[in-house]
Design an enzyme around this catalytic site. Structure first.
Site, PDB file in Angstrom:
ATOM      1  N   TYR A   1      67.338 -19.317   6.345  1.00  0.00           N
ATOM      2  CA  TYR A   1      66.384 -18.232   6.055  1.00  0.00           C
ATOM      3  C   TYR A   1      66.063 -17.460   7.335  1.00  0.00           C
ATOM      4  CZ  TYR A   1      62.107 -15.899   4.438  1.00  0.00           C
ATOM      5  OH  TYR A   1      61.161 -14.957   4.116  1.00  0.00           O
TER       6      TYR A   1
ATOM      7  N   SER B   1      60.469 -11.007   7.979  1.00  0.00           N
ATOM      8  CA  SER B   1      59.523 -12.124   7.977  1.00  0.00           C
ATOM      9  C   SER B   1      59.232 -12.429   9.431  1.00  0.00           C
ATOM     10  CB  SER B   1      60.176 -13.351   7.319  1.00  0.00           C
ATOM     11  OG  SER B   1      59.424 -14.517   7.590  1.00  0.00           O
TER      12      SER B   1
HETATM   13  N1  LIG Z   1      55.974 -15.159   0.550  1.00  0.00           N
HETATM   14  C1  LIG Z   1      55.901 -15.225   1.863  1.00  0.00           C
HETATM   15  O1  LIG Z   1      55.083 -15.983   2.438  1.00  0.00           O
HETATM   16  C2  LIG Z   1      56.792 -14.344   2.700  1.00  0.00           C
HETATM   17  C3  LIG Z   1      56.608 -14.337   4.084  1.00  0.00           C
HETATM   18  C4  LIG Z   1      57.428 -13.526   4.860  1.00  0.00           C
HETATM   19  C5  LIG Z   1      58.408 -12.743   4.257  1.00  0.00           C
HETATM   20  N2  LIG Z   1      58.573 -12.782   2.911  1.00  0.00           N
HETATM   21  C6  LIG Z   1      59.612 -11.945   2.332  1.00  0.00           C
HETATM   22  O2  LIG Z   1      58.976 -11.038   1.444  1.00  0.00           O
HETATM   23  C7  LIG Z   1      59.886 -10.654   0.403  1.00  0.00           C
HETATM   24  C8  LIG Z   1      59.227 -10.883  -0.949  1.00  0.00           C
HETATM   25  O3  LIG Z   1      58.870 -12.255  -1.045  1.00  0.00           O
HETATM   26  P1  LIG Z   1      57.942 -12.814  -2.230  1.00  0.00           P
HETATM   27  O4  LIG Z   1      57.062 -13.849  -1.663  1.00  0.00           O
HETATM   28  O5  LIG Z   1      57.364 -11.694  -3.010  1.00  0.00           O
HETATM   29  O6  LIG Z   1      59.056 -13.570  -3.100  1.00  0.00           O
HETATM   30  P2  LIG Z   1      59.267 -13.592  -4.695  1.00  0.00           P
HETATM   31  O7  LIG Z   1      60.244 -14.676  -4.963  1.00  0.00           O
HETATM   32  O8  LIG Z   1      57.949 -13.629  -5.384  1.00  0.00           O
HETATM   33  O9  LIG Z   1      59.908 -12.155  -4.977  1.00  0.00           O
HETATM   34  C9  LIG Z   1      61.237 -11.866  -4.639  1.00  0.00           C
HETATM   35  C10 LIG Z   1      61.807 -10.999  -5.752  1.00  0.00           C
HETATM   36  O10 LIG Z   1      63.157 -10.640  -5.383  1.00  0.00           O
HETATM   37  C11 LIG Z   1      63.921 -10.642  -6.584  1.00  0.00           C
HETATM   38  N3  LIG Z   1      65.347 -10.791  -6.285  1.00  0.00           N
HETATM   39  C12 LIG Z   1      65.996 -11.925  -5.903  1.00  0.00           C
HETATM   40  N4  LIG Z   1      67.307 -11.676  -5.807  1.00  0.00           N
HETATM   41  C13 LIG Z   1      67.499 -10.385  -6.131  1.00  0.00           C
HETATM   42  C14 LIG Z   1      68.654  -9.556  -6.259  1.00  0.00           C
HETATM   43  N5  LIG Z   1      69.882 -10.048  -6.027  1.00  0.00           N
HETATM   44  N6  LIG Z   1      68.492  -8.271  -6.634  1.00  0.00           N
HETATM   45  C15 LIG Z   1      67.248  -7.770  -6.893  1.00  0.00           C
HETATM   46  N7  LIG Z   1      66.125  -8.519  -6.815  1.00  0.00           N
HETATM   47  C16 LIG Z   1      66.255  -9.814  -6.443  1.00  0.00           C
HETATM   48  C17 LIG Z   1      63.377 -11.825  -7.374  1.00  0.00           C
HETATM   49  O11 LIG Z   1      63.708 -11.729  -8.758  1.00  0.00           O
HETATM   50  C18 LIG Z   1      61.888 -11.741  -7.091  1.00  0.00           C
HETATM   51  O12 LIG Z   1      61.184 -11.004  -8.089  1.00  0.00           O
HETATM   52  C19 LIG Z   1      61.140 -11.479   0.631  1.00  0.00           C
HETATM   53  O13 LIG Z   1      62.094 -10.707   1.338  1.00  0.00           O
HETATM   54  C20 LIG Z   1      60.642 -12.635   1.486  1.00  0.00           C
HETATM   55  O14 LIG Z   1      61.678 -13.212   2.246  1.00  0.00           O
HETATM   56  C21 LIG Z   1      57.782 -13.556   2.114  1.00  0.00           C
END
Ligand SMILES: NC(=O)c1ccc[n+]([C@@H]2O[C@H](COP(=O)([O-])OP(=O)(O)OC[C@H]3O[C@@H](n4cnc5c(N)ncnc54)[C@H](O)[C@@H]3O)[C@@H](O)[C@H]2O)c1
Length: 259
Positions: free
Chosen positions: A155, A142
């Site tokens: 985080y 991120s």
């Molecule tokens: N959404 C944002 O703005 C953003 C920005 C920067 C980085 N990120 C990163 O991008 C990635 C995806 O984020 P997102 O927005 O799609 O979130 P999201 O919550 O939509 O998706 C995350 C997925 O990870 C799965 N997950 C959680 N724990 C798990 C485990 N123990 N084993 C397997 N799967 C597991 C969840 O079930 C979920 O489907 C993350 O690493 C997040 O930190 C997101």
């Protein structure tokens, strides 16, 4: 079409989430054979069904060695091998000051974001090394891996750790032809960002809509990214379009300067 994705066997962890499902769809559209791996098994299978073709959905918990290995095993079972691995699963923290955080939230977030990424890397590298013909691994960190934000220390610290893990791994596996890179999205239209936005807004004494408006004004491009824009970058990094990209962190933040 991006060079080098057609026919490749790829695992996307967190593949049922907002970004992971977009990445899974994009990789499949590029001809890759995709394992959608997620803690939510039903959602993973549903995404795979929607993708169609030979996409497979599996329930795995990447916070255990067996769970991380199961994601790789699913690719080997379905497609005979592993070529690409996107360690994308992650969770957000609650929004609290350092002094108000409880240790349980620390363990929950570090368990998925850091231990999960570490175990995923172990499983992927062991398989790719055994196959002996390279591969490509991508971590989703991120922009929080490169900067501080008051209220989300756990985080940000966990994403700094992912960045550090990827940098070390890149040095260790370069000789095996395995590329390792990190994607650092900024703010993405997503449930996770809405959740963080509500918390950060409350900490600042404004509602979620006001926080989001302020956040958009802070992004030079003036808006959040779509999941598809993040997925396009992920697919490009994983592909053979950029064979000399290795050990890098790529910020996709609409112009936000993280440092
Ligand atoms: N959404 C944002 O703005 C953003 C920005 C920067 C980085 N990120 C990163 O991008 C990635 C995806 O984020 P997102 O927005 O799609 O979130 P999201 O919550 O939509 O998706 C995350 C997925 O990870 C799965 N997950 C959680 N724990 C798990 C485990 N123990 N084993 C397997 N799967 C597991 C969840 O079930 C979920 O489907 C993350 O690493 C997040 O930190 C997101």
């Amino acid at each position: 079409m991006l060079h080098g994705l057609n026919g490749k066997s790829v695992v996307v962890t967190g593949g049922a989430g907002v970004i992971g499902s977009a990445v899974s769809r994009r990789l499949a559209a590029e001809g890759a054979r995709v394992v959608v791996a997620d803690l939510d098994a039903d959602a993973a299978r549903k995404i795979a069904e929607l993708i169609g073709g030979d996409a497979v959905g599996v329930g795995v918990d990447i916070t255990t060695p067996a769970g991380a290995e199961a994601s790789v095993d699913a690719a080997v079972q379905a497609f005979g091998r592993l070529d690409l691995f996107h360690a994308n699963a992650g969770v957000e923290c609650m929004v609290r000051t350092v002094t108000d955080f409880d240790v349980a939230d620390y363990h929950r977030v570090f368990g998925v974001n850091v231990l999960g990424a570490f175990l995923s890397a172990q499983a992927a590298v062991r398989r790719l090394t055994a196959q002996g013909d390279g591969g490509s691994i991508l971590f989703t960190a991120s922009i929080a891996a490169l900067m501080g934000t008051g209220g989300t220390s756990i985080y940000n610290a966990s994403k700094h750790a992912v960045h550090g893990l990827a940098r070390c791994l890149a040095l260790e596996v370069a000789g095996s032809g395995i590329r390792v890179n990190t994607l650092a999205p900024g703010v993405v239209e997503s449930r996770m960002m809405d959740s963080l936005g509500a918390g950060l807004g409350a900490l600042a004494g404004v509602d979620e809509a006001a926080f989001k408006g302020g956040m958009k004004r802070a992004v030079p491009l003036g808006r959040y990214a779509t999941p598809e824009e993040i997925a396009a970058t992920a697919a490009w990094i994983l592909s053979d379009e950029v064979p000399y990209l290795h050990g890098e962190v790529l910020t996709v933040g609409g112009g936000i300067a993280p440092y």
